[in-house]
Every structure is written in structure tokens, then in C-alpha cells.
Motif scaffolding. Sequence first.
Motif, short mmCIF file in Angstrom:
data_model
loop_
_atom_site.label_atom_id
_atom_site.label_comp_id
_atom_site.label_asym_id
_atom_site.label_seq_id
_atom_site.Cartn_x
_atom_site.Cartn_y
_atom_site.Cartn_z
N ALA A 163 0.83 -1.21 0.00
CA ALA A 163 0.00 0.00 0.00
C ALA A 163 0.87 1.26 0.00
O ALA A 163 0.61 2.21 -0.75
CB ALA A 163 -0.93 0.00 1.21
N ALA A 164 1.91 1.26 0.83
CA ALA A 164 2.80 2.42 0.89
C ALA A 164 3.53 2.60 -0.43
O ALA A 164 3.70 3.73 -0.92
CB ALA A 164 3.79 2.26 2.03
N ARG A 166 2.47 1.75 -3.39
CA ARG A 166 1.51 2.26 -4.36
C ARG A 166 1.30 3.77 -4.16
O ARG A 166 1.22 4.53 -5.14
CB ARG A 166 0.17 1.53 -4.25
CG ARG A 166 0.18 0.13 -4.86
CD ARG A 166 -1.24 -0.39 -5.01
NE ARG A 166 -1.93 -0.49 -3.74
CZ ARG A 166 -1.92 -1.59 -2.97
NH1 ARG A 166 -1.25 -2.67 -3.36
NH2 ARG A 166 -2.59 -1.61 -1.83
N GLN A 167 1.22 4.19 -2.92
CA GLN A 167 1.05 5.62 -2.62
C GLN A 167 2.26 6.42 -3.10
O GLN A 167 2.11 7.51 -3.67
CB GLN A 167 0.83 5.82 -1.12
CG GLN A 167 -0.50 5.29 -0.62
CD GLN A 167 -0.60 5.34 0.89
OE1 GLN A 167 0.38 5.16 1.61
NE2 GLN A 167 -1.80 5.61 1.39
N VAL A 170 2.16 6.90 -6.82
CA VAL A 170 1.24 7.96 -7.22
C VAL A 170 1.94 9.32 -7.13
O VAL A 170 1.82 10.16 -8.04
CB VAL A 170 -0.03 7.95 -6.35
CG1 VAL A 170 -0.87 9.20 -6.60
CG2 VAL A 170 -0.86 6.70 -6.64
N VAL A 171 2.68 9.54 -6.04
CA VAL A 171 3.42 10.79 -5.89
C VAL A 171 4.45 10.94 -7.00
O VAL A 171 4.63 12.02 -7.57
CB VAL A 171 4.09 10.87 -4.51
CG1 VAL A 171 4.94 12.13 -4.39
CG2 VAL A 171 3.05 10.84 -3.40
N GLN A 198 3.51 15.00 1.10
CA GLN A 198 2.79 13.74 0.95
C GLN A 198 3.71 12.54 1.17
O GLN A 198 3.33 11.56 1.82
CB GLN A 198 2.15 13.67 -0.44
CG GLN A 198 1.04 14.68 -0.66
CD GLN A 198 0.50 14.67 -2.08
OE1 GLN A 198 0.80 13.78 -2.88
NE2 GLN A 198 -0.32 15.66 -2.41
N ILE A 202 3.35 9.62 4.09
CA ILE A 202 3.32 8.19 3.76
C ILE A 202 4.38 7.43 4.56
O ILE A 202 4.11 6.37 5.13
CB ILE A 202 3.54 7.98 2.25
CG1 ILE A 202 2.36 8.54 1.46
CG2 ILE A 202 3.72 6.50 1.93
CD1 ILE A 202 2.63 8.66 -0.03
N SER A 205 3.54 7.20 8.34
CA SER A 205 2.50 6.21 8.59
C SER A 205 3.07 4.80 8.48
O SER A 205 2.76 3.92 9.31
CB SER A 205 1.35 6.40 7.59
OG SER A 205 0.36 5.41 7.75
#
Length: 235
Positions: A163-164, A166-167, A170-171, A198, A202, A205
Motif C-alpha cells: 500500500a505504501a 503504491r502511494q 502515485v506521488v 505527501q 506516507i 504512517s
Amino acid sequence: MELNHHRKVRLPGGAARRALRFGLLATAGLGVIGTTTGAAQAAGFGSGPVQGIAVADDSAHTLANPAHESRFQDSFTVHQYGALFAAGVRNQATATASHCSAADPCRSVALSFQIVTMAGTNIHLNAVNLSRAANVHCPGCESLAGAYQFIVSTPRPFTLDAAAQRQLAVVHRKLDALGRSTASIADIRRQADVLAAQVAAILKSAAASAPKGPGVDALAQLEPQVTVHRVFDQS
């Protein structure tokens, strides 16, 4: 924040320093708000170190001139290292505009994002983050260089989950899109800062789920830390 033209910024403390956990991983530039070579660099995710020693050297360079009046390049790579006792990481952005005319000025933008994860309680860290922008015989030209270095330090090894990743991807795509933007230099810089924020969120988190260090007193256990180094130069 005032900009000093043609200024190189290095971490305080000489060529190398001893990082006793997270607090001493800080450097020059703005406080808390990556790249390997070959196929790993193209994919954006670096491989691990050899025998507890890691070296990362990443950069973005642009040269605008009468043949190429507008140039943009970005670098965005993640190095995921496990347990370390020593690391040398370097990140640099260089933007140059050369020999264009006032009637037909050039624009040069270089942005480099370097992300490094490492684990340990007593890491010898040498971290360098540099930016340089220059207009050479180029009246009316604009050059912008921005270097962002993200260092994630945890007591025990961890890896960014799917998930991280993928994030972060996106950035990265949003950063690439800045190369197609006709926005002003000031707005490009602002948007790069937004993307850096951003990335920091990420990473914070993701690091929060990393295994904690040993200790009888839970309050004394070592916690993950994300440190961000940001340096801009504009000409």
C-alpha cells in the motif's frame, strides 16, 4: 524563505558523523515536512546493502540552451536497507540555463527525491543533500533546483508494504507530471513542496508499524523517525 544563488548546502559536522539513533540524523535545510542504478533505479526501489554498509548516490541534472529551451528532469527512488552500522547517502539537483537570449529565454528545472530506510541503534551516517541553479550568459532565463532527502530510521528492520509503495508511486507520477506543466517556477516549487509533504506523511504512517526496539520500559523504547532534508536553489 530567501534564496542564495549558486549556493551549495552540506550537512553540518564535517564529512562524516556519528548518528546515535534518530535525533542526530538531521541535516541542513528545512526540518521534517530516493537512488540505485540500473534496473532497480528504473523501477524506483533500490536493493539492500552489503554487510551492513549502504551507499546511495542520486541526482537530477538539466541543461537548457538554444537547442533545448525548456528542460525538466526529476529523480524519485526508494532505497530499502535493513540493519546497518554505516551509511553514506548523497542527493543532488542541478539546473543550468545557458546562452539563451532575453528575447527567447530558457527554463531549466531539476528535482530529486531520495528516500532511504535503515535500521539500527548506532548508525554511522554521512548524509549530503545539495542543490545548485545557474544561468550562464542567459538573460531572462530561469533555473530551479530542488533536492529532497527522506531518511527513515527504525530500531528494527522493516519494509514498506504494498500500500505504501503504491502511494509513493502515485506521488512519483505527479512529480513526473510537473515536467509537462506550464506553471511558473514559483508554482513548480510550491507543488514540489506539496508532494514532499505527501511523501513524508506516507513514510511516517508506514514507519509507525515498524517493530519497536527492546526495553523494559515501554516509554523508553526507541521509536521510528522520519527526517526530511530540503534544499532549493533558484537563479
